[in-house]
Design a protein around this motif. Structure first.
Motif, mmCIF file in Angstrom:
data_model
loop_
_atom_site.group_PDB
_atom_site.id
_atom_site.type_symbol
_atom_site.label_atom_id
_atom_site.label_comp_id
_atom_site.label_asym_id
_atom_site.label_seq_id
_atom_site.Cartn_x
_atom_site.Cartn_y
_atom_site.Cartn_z
ATOM 1 N N TYR A 157 1.051 -0.605 0.052
ATOM 2 C CA TYR A 157 0.347 0.093 0.012
ATOM 3 C C TYR A 157 0.523 1.331 0.019
ATOM 4 O O TYR A 157 0.869 1.936 -0.480
ATOM 5 N N VAL A 207 0.110 3.770 -3.132
ATOM 6 C CA VAL A 207 -0.233 5.471 -2.901
ATOM 7 C C VAL A 207 0.937 6.133 -3.492
ATOM 8 O O VAL A 207 0.226 7.423 -4.160
ATOM 9 N N GLY A 242 -1.207 7.255 -6.120
ATOM 10 C CA GLY A 242 -1.965 8.958 -5.508
ATOM 11 C C GLY A 242 -2.551 9.210 -6.917
ATOM 12 O O GLY A 242 -3.575 9.916 -7.019
ATOM 13 N N LEU A 278 -5.241 8.505 -9.031
ATOM 14 C CA LEU A 278 -6.531 7.778 -8.508
ATOM 15 C C LEU A 278 -7.427 9.233 -8.918
ATOM 16 O O LEU A 278 -8.330 9.135 -9.413
ATOM 17 N N THR A 330 -2.143 -1.653 -5.530
ATOM 18 C CA THR A 330 -3.245 -1.566 -6.318
ATOM 19 C C THR A 330 -4.093 -1.311 -6.404
ATOM 20 O O THR A 330 -5.625 -0.610 -6.556
ATOM 21 N N LEU A 352 -6.808 -0.310 -3.492
ATOM 22 C CA LEU A 352 -7.012 0.941 -4.061
ATOM 23 C C LEU A 352 -8.175 1.545 -5.749
ATOM 24 O O LEU A 352 -9.251 2.238 -5.114
#
Length: 271
Positions: free
Chosen positions: A54, A58, A62, A65, A241, A244
């Protein structure tokens, strides 16, 4: 439990179960070290789990996203902005060529996405919309608007004519009737159409990989694709990933499932 509500409740439970089962296995894999996933009998629970995947996800995904959120919300806005009044016109007003237009919308959904992506690339390249949020929103909207129109029209046809006629008698114009009468009673269908538009744009890969180069931004689907190519041995990070990327869609579907079930079944039966 009321008899009239149990089919809707069962449908909602099935939607949540089908969604959460694969999500659990992704979470389980994302918390296990990469070596543990290569065993012939992987653990059912992430004993001795790690959050390294994670942290990598991120750090690298990030911005992707956030880009997907912007594109998906923009697609929902454009889709409903166009589909809602178009559905009202096709369902409640006597539009010349209305049945033909509905047939065309059905045919449009049968066109392969790669054909549309190649055609849009040429047009958007000339307009300077490559690597542009607006270009990707418009591209995704070409696929979501026909579905949204057909879905909303199916419900708006079932809206009693007496409601719109009473509004017209009171002096309201078409737009006032649309905004004050049609939109409020079409809430479930609007939520359903918006949710499906969001999910399509969020999961879209074809338009995203065709209309972006990664120099300016890239959605999460393209980010995962390139992350897998660069980290093919790091299954811990790959699955993190994926988790998320799945969380926003899972949360939206769980929260809005009662509206989705009501929206999909509304207009299916006439009195």
């Amino acid at each position: 439990m009321k008899t009239s509500n149990w089919p809707r409740t069962v449908a909602g439970v099935l939607i949540v179960a089908v969604l959460l089962f694969p999500l659990y296995w992704m979470v389980n894999a994302s918390l296990q070290p990469s070596g543990a996933l290569l065993r012939p009998d992987p653990a059912f629970f992430p004993v001795g789990g790690t959050l390294d995947g994670y942290r990598k996800a991120v750090a690298s995904q990030g911005p992707n996203l956030l880009s997907s959120v912007v594109v998906a919300l923009g697609t929902v806005f454009v889709s409903l902005l166009v589909a809602a009044p178009a559905s009202y016109a096709l369902a409640q007003l006597k539009v010349r060529g209305g049945p033909t237009l509905v047939f065309v919308l059905l045919i449009v959904q049968m066109i392969p996405g790669i054909v549309m992506a190649n055609a849009l690339y040429t047009v958007f390249s000339n307009l300077g919309l490559i690597d542009n949020y607006l270009g990707l929103v418009l591209a995704d909207s070409t696929a979501t608007i026909p579905f949204a129109v057909l879905l909303l029209r199916a419900f708006m046809i079932s809206v009693p004519k007496e409601l719109t006629e009473a509004s017209r008698v009171d002096g309201a114009g078409y737009w006032r009737t649309f905004s004050s009468i049609i939109l409020p009673v079409s809430r479930n269908s609007l939520v359903t159409a918006g949710l499906f538009s969001f999910l399509f744009a969020w999961a879209d890969f074809l338009f995203a990989v065709t209309l972006t180069t990664g120099q300016s931004f890239e959605p999460i689907t393209v980010g995962i694709y390139r992350f897998v190519g660069n980290q093919s041995a790091d299954w811990n990070g790959i699955m993190a990933t994926a988790v998320l990327a799945a969380i926003p869609a899972a949360v939206l579907l769980v929260v809005a499932q009662r509206y989705v079930v009501a929206g999909l079944t509304s207009g299916a039966v006439k009195d």
